[in-house]
Design an enzyme around this catalytic site. Sequence first.
Site, PDB file in Angstrom:
ATOM      1  N   SER A  30       8.314  10.823  33.989  1.00 48.83           N
ATOM      2  CA  SER A  30       6.952  11.129  34.297  1.00 48.83           C
ATOM      3  C   SER A  30       6.324  11.222  33.110  1.00 48.83           C
ATOM      4  O   SER A  30       6.593  12.343  32.529  1.00 48.83           O
ATOM      5  CB  SER A  30       7.194  12.617  35.138  1.00 48.83           C
ATOM      6  OG  SER A  30       5.771  13.029  35.173  1.00 48.83           O
ATOM      7  N   THR A  31       5.466  10.499  32.554  1.00 48.07           N
ATOM      8  CA  THR A  31       4.799  10.387  31.379  1.00 48.07           C
ATOM      9  C   THR A  31       4.055  11.410  31.188  1.00 48.07           C
ATOM     10  O   THR A  31       3.654  12.183  29.911  1.00 48.07           O
ATOM     11  CB  THR A  31       4.143   9.064  31.167  1.00 48.07           C
ATOM     12  OG1 THR A  31       3.340   8.739  32.194  1.00 48.07           O
ATOM     13  CG2 THR A  31       5.101   7.948  31.075  1.00 48.07           C
ATOM     14  N   CYS A  32       3.330  12.134  32.152  1.00 47.78           N
ATOM     15  CA  CYS A  32       2.373  13.123  32.201  1.00 47.78           C
ATOM     16  C   CYS A  32       2.791  14.518  31.763  1.00 47.78           C
ATOM     17  O   CYS A  32       2.468  15.244  31.094  1.00 47.78           O
ATOM     18  CB  CYS A  32       1.486  13.123  33.505  1.00 47.78           C
ATOM     19  SG  CYS A  32       0.223  11.918  33.690  1.00 47.78           S
ATOM     20  N   ARG A  33       3.978  14.741  32.499  1.00 45.41           N
ATOM     21  CA  ARG A  33       4.833  15.848  32.299  1.00 45.41           C
ATOM     22  C   ARG A  33       5.826  15.951  31.263  1.00 45.41           C
ATOM     23  O   ARG A  33       6.609  16.917  30.854  1.00 45.41           O
ATOM     24  CB  ARG A  33       5.453  16.414  33.571  1.00 45.41           C
ATOM     25  CG  ARG A  33       4.195  16.854  34.434  1.00 45.41           C
ATOM     26  CD  ARG A  33       4.600  17.167  35.991  1.00 45.41           C
ATOM     27  NE  ARG A  33       5.558  16.226  36.531  1.00 45.41           N
ATOM     28  CZ  ARG A  33       6.195  16.530  37.504  1.00 45.41           C
ATOM     29  NH1 ARG A  33       6.464  17.779  37.908  1.00 45.41           N
ATOM     30  NH2 ARG A  33       6.897  15.557  38.056  1.00 45.41           N
ATOM     31  N   LEU A  34       6.216  14.661  30.734  1.00 41.58           N
ATOM     32  CA  LEU A  34       7.144  14.380  29.778  1.00 41.58           C
ATOM     33  C   LEU A  34       8.521  14.826  30.358  1.00 41.58           C
ATOM     34  O   LEU A  34       9.262  15.550  29.581  1.00 41.58           O
ATOM     35  CB  LEU A  34       7.017  15.130  28.480  1.00 41.58           C
ATOM     36  CG  LEU A  34       5.683  14.448  27.694  1.00 41.58           C
ATOM     37  CD1 LEU A  34       5.297  15.445  26.189  1.00 41.58           C
ATOM     38  CD2 LEU A  34       5.647  13.369  27.286  1.00 41.58           C
TER      39      LEU A  34
END
Length: 142
Positions: A132-136
């Site tokens: 999840s790139t937004c939430r790392l």
Amino acid sequence: RKEYVDLYVNYMFNKSVQKPFEDFMQGFLRGCPARNWKIFFPEELRVLLQGHTTFDWHLLEKNVMYRGYEKLDRTIRNFWTVFHRLPEKKKKMFLAFLTGSDRITGYGPECFRFCIADPRAENPDELSPCASTCRLILFLPR
């Protein structure tokens, strides 16, 4: 000939791009007013806009948070063993997979944190790691 070459180079690098550059600069200054970025030294501005390009990968490992895992779990130990054996290019590809960029922007590598989470699947052998790139968050099946 020298005069011709000088005039041609001046036209190609200055005059022919003057109007597009002025339009670009006007738009850039609208989004990022000069008073905001003139406080930075050139190197600080480059890092702010482009991100850090060199990393301490062991510091990255130290800063990771775990959800559904413990640091000493076999899956985690195996992950870091394989990760540290990767060439630099592959490590940056992992960073791009996790964050969407092969660089760390913002405050720097010492403040960069991400999470490795257990997706808690019934059959983890059927899953691949995903991020999840937004939430790392790296979802790493057991």
